[in-house]
Design a protein around this motif. Structure first.
Motif, PDB file in Angstrom:
ATOM      1  N   HIS A 291       0.795  -1.230   0.130  1.00  0.00           N
ATOM      2  CA  HIS A 291       0.062   0.100   0.011  1.00  0.00           C
ATOM      3  C   HIS A 291       0.902   1.246   0.148  1.00  0.00           C
ATOM      4  O   HIS A 291       0.663   2.363  -0.688  1.00  0.00           O
ATOM      5  N   ALA A 292       1.707   1.457   0.768  1.00  0.00           N
ATOM      6  CA  ALA A 292       2.815   2.425   0.873  1.00  0.00           C
ATOM      7  C   ALA A 292       3.547   2.646  -0.476  1.00  0.00           C
ATOM      8  O   ALA A 292       3.615   3.573  -0.865  1.00  0.00           O
ATOM      9  N   LEU A 293       4.047   1.636  -1.060  1.00  0.00           N
ATOM     10  CA  LEU A 293       4.748   1.542  -2.454  1.00  0.00           C
ATOM     11  C   LEU A 293       3.632   1.936  -3.512  1.00  0.00           C
ATOM     12  O   LEU A 293       4.068   2.975  -4.238  1.00  0.00           O
ATOM     13  N   ARG A 294       2.720   1.581  -3.425  1.00  0.00           N
ATOM     14  CA  ARG A 294       1.362   2.158  -4.250  1.00  0.00           C
ATOM     15  C   ARG A 294       1.229   3.582  -4.212  1.00  0.00           C
ATOM     16  O   ARG A 294       1.098   4.371  -5.009  1.00  0.00           O
ATOM     17  N   ARG A 295       1.247   3.961  -2.950  1.00  0.00           N
ATOM     18  CA  ARG A 295       0.907   5.465  -2.821  1.00  0.00           C
ATOM     19  C   ARG A 295       1.874   6.526  -3.261  1.00  0.00           C
ATOM     20  O   ARG A 295       1.673   7.339  -4.053  1.00  0.00           O
ATOM     21  N   HIS A 296       3.165   6.198  -3.070  1.00  0.00           N
ATOM     22  CA  HIS A 296       4.331   6.994  -3.538  1.00  0.00           C
ATOM     23  C   HIS A 296       4.453   6.700  -4.920  1.00  0.00           C
ATOM     24  O   HIS A 296       4.923   7.721  -5.547  1.00  0.00           O
ATOM     25  N   ALA A 297       4.469   5.740  -5.620  1.00  0.00           N
ATOM     26  CA  ALA A 297       4.450   5.488  -6.911  1.00  0.00           C
ATOM     27  C   ALA A 297       3.313   6.153  -7.729  1.00  0.00           C
ATOM     28  O   ALA A 297       3.829   6.868  -8.752  1.00  0.00           O
TER      29      ALA A 297
END
Length: 302
Positions: A291-297
Motif C-alpha cells: 500500500h505504501a509503495l502504491r501511494r508513493h508510486a
C-alpha cells in the motif's frame, strides 16, 4: 526420500544465487561441498535438480517442483527454532528486493511512511539485478520485488507458477548532462548533439546489459566511466566528465550541477516499474508495504 536440512538449504541457496560458487560463498562452504550436497539430493530424489550451463546453473522442472517444499520446510524449522529459543515473533517482517534506480526515491519514501504508520513492521531490503531478484523470489527469500521492464512488458520469467506482476509506475528515460558547457541552455538535444560524447554507464554482465547509454544511439558510444551506483554516476556528470541516461523519476534526487534533458529525434524510451511476487495469499505486513509503495508510486507518476 531421505532429505537433510543442509541439503535443502543448499538447494535454496543455489537456486537463489545461480552458481555453486556463489552459494558456497554465502553459506561458508567449499564449492565441492555444495556439489556433494546437490548430488546427494539428486540421488535421494532420483531426478536431476539443476541444469549446468556456462556461467551457472538453472533449476530443472523437478527442481522447481521441489524448491517451494524445501522453502516451506526450512521456514517451519526456523520458526520452531525461534519459538524454542524464546525469540519474539517475527510475523511482521517483509523482505523487499528492488533495482537500483528506485532505491533513493520510491523505496525510501515508502519505508518512511510505513515506519510512521506501522512501526512494528520490520522491512529488510536487497538491491539487485532483475535475474538475481527473480531467483530470490523463486527461492522464497524475498516476499516482493520491484522490477523494471520495457515494452512490450512480457512476464518476468517463464517458470511455473507464473509470477503476479502489478504495474506501479510508467516512467521515461531522460539524459543527465552537466549544467555548464555545451548543454547549458538546452532543454532538449538531438542525436547529433551527443554524438562523440563520453558516457557513464553501469558495468555490463551476463545478468544485465550495459545501462546508462541511450538505447539505439547511432554509432559506437565511448564509455570512459563504469559504476552501478546512481549517485556516483550523477556526481560524475556534475563533474563534467560524461553524460548518462536516468529515469525521470530521479528528478528530486538530482544533485547540483546536473540537468535533465530530452532527446528530440530518437524514439522515446519508457520503462515500467512493477511489483512482483509469487501467487498466493499475502500477509498483512506485506499488504501494508505494498500500500505504501502504491501511494508513493502514484505521487511520482504525477
Amino acid at each position: 526420500m531421505d532429505f537433510t536440512v543442509v541439503g535443502l538449504r543448499v538447494l535454496r541457496e543455489v537456486a537463489e544465487r545461480g552458481t555453486f560458487t556463489a552459494a558456497a560463498h554465502a553459506l561458508g562452504y567449499t564449492q565441492s561441498a555444495i556439489s556433494r550436497q546437490v548430488a546427494g539430493l539428486e540421488q535421494a530424489t532420483g531426478v536431476r535438480l539443476f541444469d549446468r550451463y556456462p556461467g551457472g546453473v538453472r533449476l530443472t522442472t523437478a527442481g522447481r517442483a521441489l524448491l517451494p517444499h524445501a522453502v516451506t520446510a526450512l521456514d517451519a524449522l526456523d520458526a520452531a527454532d525461534r519459538e524454542l529459543s524464546g525469540a519474539e515473533d517475527d510475523t511482521g517482517q517483509v523482505r523487499l528486493g528492488f533495482f537500483p534506480a528506485v532505491g533513493s526515491v520510491l523505496v525510501a519514501r515508502a519505508l518512511t511512511t510505513l515506519g510512521r504508520q506501522c512501526p512494528r513492521i520490520q522491512v529488510t531490503t536487497r538491491e539487485g539485478t532483475t535475474p538475481s531478484l527473480l531467483r530470490a523470489l523463486r527461492a522464497g527469500v524475498l516476499d516482493v520485488a520491484l522490477l523494471s521492464s520495457r515494452p512490450p512488458h512480457r512476464s518476468p520469467d517463464a517458470d511455473d507458477p507464473p509470477l503476479h506482476a502489478e504495474p506501479l509506475l510508467e516512467d521515461r528515460l531522460v539524459l543527465a548532462v552537466p549544467v555548464s558547457g555545451r548543454f547549458a541552455d538546452r532543454a532538449s538535444v538531438t542525436a547529433q548533439h551527443i554524438a562523440g560524447e563520453t558516457w557513464i554507464a553501469s558495468p555490463s554482465s551476463t545478468d544485465e546489459p550495459l545501462l546508462g547509454i541511450w538505447p539505439g544511439l547511432p554509432g559506437r558510444p565511448r564509455v570512459h566511466h563504469a559504476t552501478r551506483d546512481w549517485l556516483t554516476k550523477l556526481h560524475l556528470v556534475a563533474a563534467g566528465v560524461g553524460i548518462t541516461t536516468v529515469p525521470s523519476m530521479l528528478l528530486s534526487a538530482i544533485p547540483p550541477g546536473v540537468r535533465l534533458v530530452t532527446i528530440d529525434d530518437l524514439p522515446e524510451e519508457r520503462r515500467r516499474v512493477s511489483l512482483v511476487r509469487l501467487p498466493g495469499p499475502t500477509t498483512p505486513s506485506t499488504d501494508a508495504l505494498v500500500h505504501a509503495l502504491r501511494r508513493h508510486a502514484a505521487d511520482l507518476a504525477e
